[in-house]
Design a protein around this motif. Structure first.
Motif, PDB file in Angstrom:
ATOM      1  N   GLU A  83      31.897 -21.978   6.060  1.00 34.61           N
ATOM      2  CA  GLU A  83      31.824 -21.483   4.682  1.00 34.61           C
ATOM      3  C   GLU A  83      32.950 -20.471   4.465  1.00 34.61           C
ATOM      4  O   GLU A  83      33.701 -20.133   5.387  1.00 34.61           O
ATOM      5  CB  GLU A  83      30.467 -20.839   4.418  1.00 34.61           C
ATOM      6  N   THR A 287      37.527 -30.133  -4.388  1.00 33.19           N
ATOM      7  CA  THR A 287      37.708 -30.517  -2.982  1.00 33.19           C
ATOM      8  C   THR A 287      37.349 -29.341  -2.094  1.00 33.19           C
ATOM      9  O   THR A 287      36.564 -29.459  -1.141  1.00 33.19           O
ATOM     10  CB  THR A 287      39.178 -30.913  -2.708  1.00 33.19           C
ATOM     11  N   ASN A 289      35.614 -26.716  -3.015  1.00 35.57           N
ATOM     12  CA  ASN A 289      34.229 -26.297  -3.234  1.00 35.57           C
ATOM     13  C   ASN A 289      33.235 -27.149  -2.461  1.00 35.57           C
ATOM     14  O   ASN A 289      32.162 -26.677  -2.077  1.00 35.57           O
ATOM     15  CB  ASN A 289      33.879 -26.322  -4.728  1.00 35.57           C
ATOM     16  N   SER A 290      33.565 -28.404  -2.222  1.00 34.28           N
ATOM     17  CA  SER A 290      32.680 -29.215  -1.378  1.00 34.28           C
ATOM     18  C   SER A 290      32.985 -28.956   0.094  1.00 34.28           C
ATOM     19  O   SER A 290      32.066 -28.805   0.890  1.00 34.28           O
ATOM     20  CB  SER A 290      32.776 -30.699  -1.728  1.00 34.28           C
ATOM     21  N   ASN A 291      34.260 -28.858   0.460  1.00 32.63           N
ATOM     22  CA  ASN A 291      34.585 -28.615   1.874  1.00 32.63           C
ATOM     23  C   ASN A 291      33.953 -27.321   2.388  1.00 32.63           C
ATOM     24  O   ASN A 291      33.514 -27.262   3.534  1.00 32.63           O
ATOM     25  CB  ASN A 291      36.099 -28.521   2.070  1.00 32.63           C
ATOM     26  N   LEU A 292      33.942 -26.277   1.558  1.00 30.37           N
ATOM     27  CA  LEU A 292      33.404 -24.990   2.004  1.00 30.37           C
ATOM     28  C   LEU A 292      31.943 -24.798   1.584  1.00 30.37           C
ATOM     29  O   LEU A 292      31.418 -23.687   1.651  1.00 30.37           O
ATOM     30  CB  LEU A 292      34.252 -23.830   1.479  1.00 30.37           C
ATOM     31  N   SER A 293      31.299 -25.890   1.160  1.00 29.28           N
ATOM     32  CA  SER A 293      29.878 -25.835   0.763  1.00 29.28           C
ATOM     33  C   SER A 293      29.623 -24.770  -0.285  1.00 29.28           C
ATOM     34  O   SER A 293      28.585 -24.102  -0.264  1.00 29.28           O
ATOM     35  CB  SER A 293      28.985 -25.535   1.977  1.00 29.28           C
ATOM     36  N   SER A 294      30.561 -24.613  -1.203  1.00 32.26           N
ATOM     37  CA  SER A 294      30.421 -23.540  -2.190  1.00 32.26           C
ATOM     38  C   SER A 294      29.491 -23.934  -3.335  1.00 32.26           C
ATOM     39  O   SER A 294      28.809 -23.078  -3.903  1.00 32.26           O
ATOM     40  CB  SER A 294      31.803 -23.172  -2.747  1.00 32.26           C
ATOM     41  N   GLY A 295      29.489 -25.214  -3.679  1.00 31.32           N
ATOM     42  CA  GLY A 295      28.663 -25.669  -4.794  1.00 31.32           C
ATOM     43  C   GLY A 295      29.534 -26.381  -5.828  1.00 31.32           C
ATOM     44  O   GLY A 295      30.722 -26.607  -5.601  1.00 31.32           O
ATOM     45  N   ILE A 296      28.910 -26.760  -6.939  1.00 28.27           N
ATOM     46  CA  ILE A 296      29.626 -27.515  -7.972  1.00 28.27           C
ATOM     47  C   ILE A 296      29.694 -26.687  -9.247  1.00 28.27           C
ATOM     48  O   ILE A 296      28.669 -26.277  -9.790  1.00 28.27           O
ATOM     49  CB  ILE A 296      28.926 -28.864  -8.262  1.00 28.27           C
ATOM     50  N   ILE A 329      37.697 -36.522  -7.193  1.00 32.33           N
ATOM     51  CA  ILE A 329      36.545 -35.774  -6.692  1.00 32.33           C
ATOM     52  C   ILE A 329      35.939 -34.935  -7.809  1.00 32.33           C
ATOM     53  O   ILE A 329      34.734 -34.674  -7.812  1.00 32.33           O
ATOM     54  CB  ILE A 329      36.894 -34.994  -5.415  1.00 32.33           C
ATOM     55  N   GLN A 332      33.567 -37.383  -9.272  1.00 30.64           N
ATOM     56  CA  GLN A 332      32.436 -37.597  -8.365  1.00 30.64           C
ATOM     57  C   GLN A 332      31.483 -36.406  -8.374  1.00 30.64           C
ATOM     58  O   GLN A 332      30.258 -36.573  -8.462  1.00 30.64           O
ATOM     59  CB  GLN A 332      32.948 -37.859  -6.948  1.00 30.64           C
ATOM     60  N   MET A 333      32.044 -35.202  -8.291  1.00 32.74           N
ATOM     61  CA  MET A 333      31.185 -34.019  -8.257  1.00 32.74           C
ATOM     62  C   MET A 333      30.501 -33.808  -9.609  1.00 32.74           C
ATOM     63  O   MET A 333      29.371 -33.343  -9.667  1.00 32.74           O
ATOM     64  CB  MET A 333      31.992 -32.781  -7.848  1.00 32.74           C
ATOM     65  N   LYS A 335      29.389 -36.115 -11.391  1.00 29.34           N
ATOM     66  CA  LYS A 335      28.238 -37.035 -11.381  1.00 29.34           C
ATOM     67  C   LYS A 335      27.094 -36.449 -10.552  1.00 29.34           C
ATOM     68  O   LYS A 335      25.919 -36.593 -10.917  1.00 29.34           O
ATOM     69  CB  LYS A 335      28.687 -38.393 -10.839  1.00 29.34           C
ATOM     70  N   MET A 336      27.437 -35.788  -9.458  1.00 28.99           N
ATOM     71  CA  MET A 336      26.393 -35.138  -8.663  1.00 28.99           C
ATOM     72  C   MET A 336      25.761 -33.987  -9.458  1.00 28.99           C
ATOM     73  O   MET A 336      24.558 -33.758  -9.411  1.00 28.99           O
ATOM     74  CB  MET A 336      26.974 -34.618  -7.340  1.00 28.99           C
TER      75      MET A 336
ATOM     76  N   MET B 336      26.860 -31.001  -0.050  1.00 26.91           N
ATOM     77  CA  MET B 336      26.164 -30.900  -1.335  1.00 26.91           C
ATOM     78  C   MET B 336      24.655 -31.116  -1.142  1.00 26.91           C
ATOM     79  O   MET B 336      23.832 -30.450  -1.758  1.00 26.91           O
ATOM     80  CB  MET B 336      26.718 -31.926  -2.334  1.00 26.91           C
ATOM     81  N   LEU B 339      23.089 -27.933   0.187  1.00 23.40           N
ATOM     82  CA  LEU B 339      22.798 -26.971  -0.885  1.00 23.40           C
ATOM     83  C   LEU B 339      21.593 -27.434  -1.696  1.00 23.40           C
ATOM     84  O   LEU B 339      20.674 -26.660  -1.966  1.00 23.40           O
ATOM     85  CB  LEU B 339      24.017 -26.806  -1.794  1.00 23.40           C
TER      86      LEU B 339
END
Lengths: 425, 425
Positions: A83, A287, A289-296, A329, A332-333, A335-336, B336, B339
């Motif tokens: 993180e 990219t 924010n997903s790699n570091l598990s930061s969120g969307i 991405i 994609q994000m 959509k998540m 994701m 989280l």
């Protein structure tokens, strides 16, 4: 009209996020580096001017990257099991410290500028490191390459490792030296005030940086609300402020329409109002924010509320410099996020992400990122003939290029009307 | 030991998901296409055998793709603003219908096989279309290329467009014809029973297909629990069954250790128990699952409960055939999910996704996807010298390749000990 030339091909851009503007076999008349006219039929009065005919190829605006860390380039693809804070301490700070060394910096910064060229990023907003002299080198390389950039020497005078920390007064002095040297040196490459992020800068330093920004009327960039632990930390560091965003406001670092904040994932409603008040640009970096598990980031909300947004590769927390990869991405994000929000925050369309990666970020530079009249002619020429059927609609072809093309499909790059060849360093 | 040769280089593989097995300047002794021994020091008794020395390059197992639709190849990067059912109807079915035509199929299937080769996918589990003759063509192309595959002629006799539907008896007859022709034709390319998914197949057809699988002892592949609307539809189609998974069970399509189900996003606890009972392989297809807004598979749970899992590109709902790209997005989506689950379902590590894209999927083929003794020698040779510092640890170099490398870094490909050059079609 001495400096007039005409570019012909399948022209694709986005005046608005809602739809693509398409000119099949269109003509772009470029005068003094700017778009004079875009048209499906060349007017008689322009028929004597030189024309570059790109045939069936696609012509699109150059990509704009609103957030990247040049000295992290060699860490691309490394350390992505962490993180934010452990990643900074374990990978990022040690690498940035190497940029004290001119030879190392020269080697890596040349690679960065070449790679930006290769990936079709014609304008970038860049963090260097704390080091004054090698930051100047980065300015010089961008100028030599002919790419557009805002470059910020990073400021950090607290909560940083011994090997990567500044004395506050020296930090300000070095920053001002760079500003004076580069503020008028190039039309395309300009300084930007760059406090790393709140935890790295004392209140005194932030105040001085705010004053420098005011004195020279400079833009500002930093990071905002990336990670929950980071936000908690800032609360404890700044009990005098009402929020993370308010810290920047307090120290004069939210400049009307001239500030970029990277991430903006976890802002409160009040903070979003502040961002709106100052017309702060968000650099959306999915990219990273997903790699570091930061969120969307709640991107749809920002767009619906009319906040300015562009895309950022955020290398090396993001592992791809390519803006089309960031566009992918982003969709994609989104959509998540749509699923996560109980189908409230609608996913982004292809034209919307294309807009963000061109005109959305380009607005920070002025009239950049579109082919409307008076926009600077920053463009890429795309040969998509190896990607499949070229009898598809232009909208399908650009979508396909964004999803499955890569740097090999970019055959020419223009900045302000000038053909930019591969930098020879 | 006539068929013995030795491969030397930096060997990287995963016996278990938990960690990389690394042999710096290691030797792989290959006998009759299988790994005999992997060692850091070549035993005296092997010194007379031919050796291929790849120097500082990386040697890794070939990639395994457990789920892809070959006839959707030309739709890569198109139509990705839809959910499952409208995407099928608007883009996928019309394209698949073209595979009635031998000339079109030949052209596209050659591209697919070449692209798999290029991307380092040495084994694939493939859906063709409903068309018997062009499915045979696909078998022949894989055999000619020397790549490993299970190929399934798709069966669909209900809820399908007029232009892409079969009469039930003919569907079974065509399937059996292919089985008889190809079951013993090649050691590397084999048939697999392939009902498209429950809504496309009548109960009678599914029952017949289950019987064929039993009669010829064949594996089975299909789709499971990809989308909430799909699941509701199946409930209404099969009131006689207790769940989506139970439909496949009822018709003999869950064969012990020999079934692959793509997606497995929204299964109930009871269904997961059923999957476990039959040791069903899940093909995790996160690119597709995000593109079609399907959701994120609870991959960590499947792994913790010991269910077999591999990765699938799921082209063209997934837009990248590259398994390293699928590995990347697997990690990103697992973060994701972490989280989303309130930090319950831990993100995947790099070694875990590498395992899934090699040995995890490889297990469906037998001893494939690793360099342990007696494993088939399917391998890729990676030149990562343009990706940065090669004095990093092998673990860092493989992580970097997965994140930022591409097909240009793959310099050689082996299947069952044989060097496979670019298919010449």
């Amino acid at each position: 009209m001495e400096n007039t030339h005409i570019i012909k091909g399948n022209v694709i851009f986005t005046k608005t996020p809602q739809k693509f503007d398409l000119y099949e076999n269109g003509y772009i008349i470029v005068e003094n580096g700017k778009v004079k006219l875009i048209t499906s039929a060349l007017p008689e009065s322009y028929k004597s001017f030189p024309i570059t005919d790109y045939g069936d190829k696609l012509i699109i605006p150059g990509f704009v990257d609103l957030h990247l860390h040049a000295p992290q380039f060699r860490n691309l693809g490394l350390g992505l099991d962490k993180e934010l804070i452990p990643w900074l301490e374990g990978y990022t700070f040690p690498e940035e410290a190497k940029f004290k060394d001119a030879a190392y910096a020269s080697k890596i910064y040349k690679m960065v500028v070449k790679e930006l060229w290769k990936q079709g990023t014609t304008r970038a907003v860049v963090f260097s490191s704390i080091h004054k002299d090698t930051t100047k080198l980065l300015f010089d390389l961008f100028i030599q390459a002919g790419l557009g950039a805002y470059i910020g020497k990073v400021n950090m005078d607290r909560n940083s490792p011994d090997y990567l920390i500044e004395e506050s007064a020296q930090s300000v002095k070095d920053t001002e030296e760079i500003i004076k040297e580069y503020i008028n040196k190039s039309d395309l490459v300009k300084p930007i005030i760059t406090p790393r992020f709140v935890p790295s800068c004392t209140s005194a330093l932030m105040k001085e940086l705010g004053a420098l920004a005011e004195k020279y009327d400079l833009p500002v960039q930093s990071h905002l609300s990336e990670n929950m632990a980071e936000i908690e930390w800032i609360k404890s560091l700044h009990p005098e402020c009402t929020s993370y965003t308010n810290v920047y406001e307090t120290y004069g670092l939210l400049r009307q329409g001239k500030t970029i904040m990277a991430h903006c994932i976890h802002n409160t409603d009040t903070e979003i109002e502040l961002l709106k008040k100052y017309r702060v640009f968000s650099a959306h970096c999915p990219t990273s924010n997903s790699n570091l598990s930061s969120g969307i980031m709640p991107l749809r909300r920002f767009l619906s509320e009319g906040l300015p947004v562009g895309l950022g590769s955020d290398i090396s927390a993001g592992h791809k410099l390519s803006i089309p990869c960031v566009m992918n991405i982003t969709v994609q994000m989104s959509k998540m996020k749509w699923l996560e929000s109980g189908r409230q925050l609608a996913p982004l369309s292809t034209s919307e992400v294309f807009y963000l990666g061109t005109k959305g970020g380009g607005e920070f530079f002025g009239k950049v990122g579109s082919f409307e009249e008076d926009y600077e002619f920053d463009a890429l020429v795309i040969d998509d003939s190896d990607l499949g059927d070229t009898t598809l609609s232009l909208e399908e072809r650009i979508q396909r290029y964004i999803y499955i093309g890569d740097d090999r499909n970019i055959v020419d790059r223009y900045v302000r009307g000038k053909l930019i060849t591969e930098p020879v360093f």
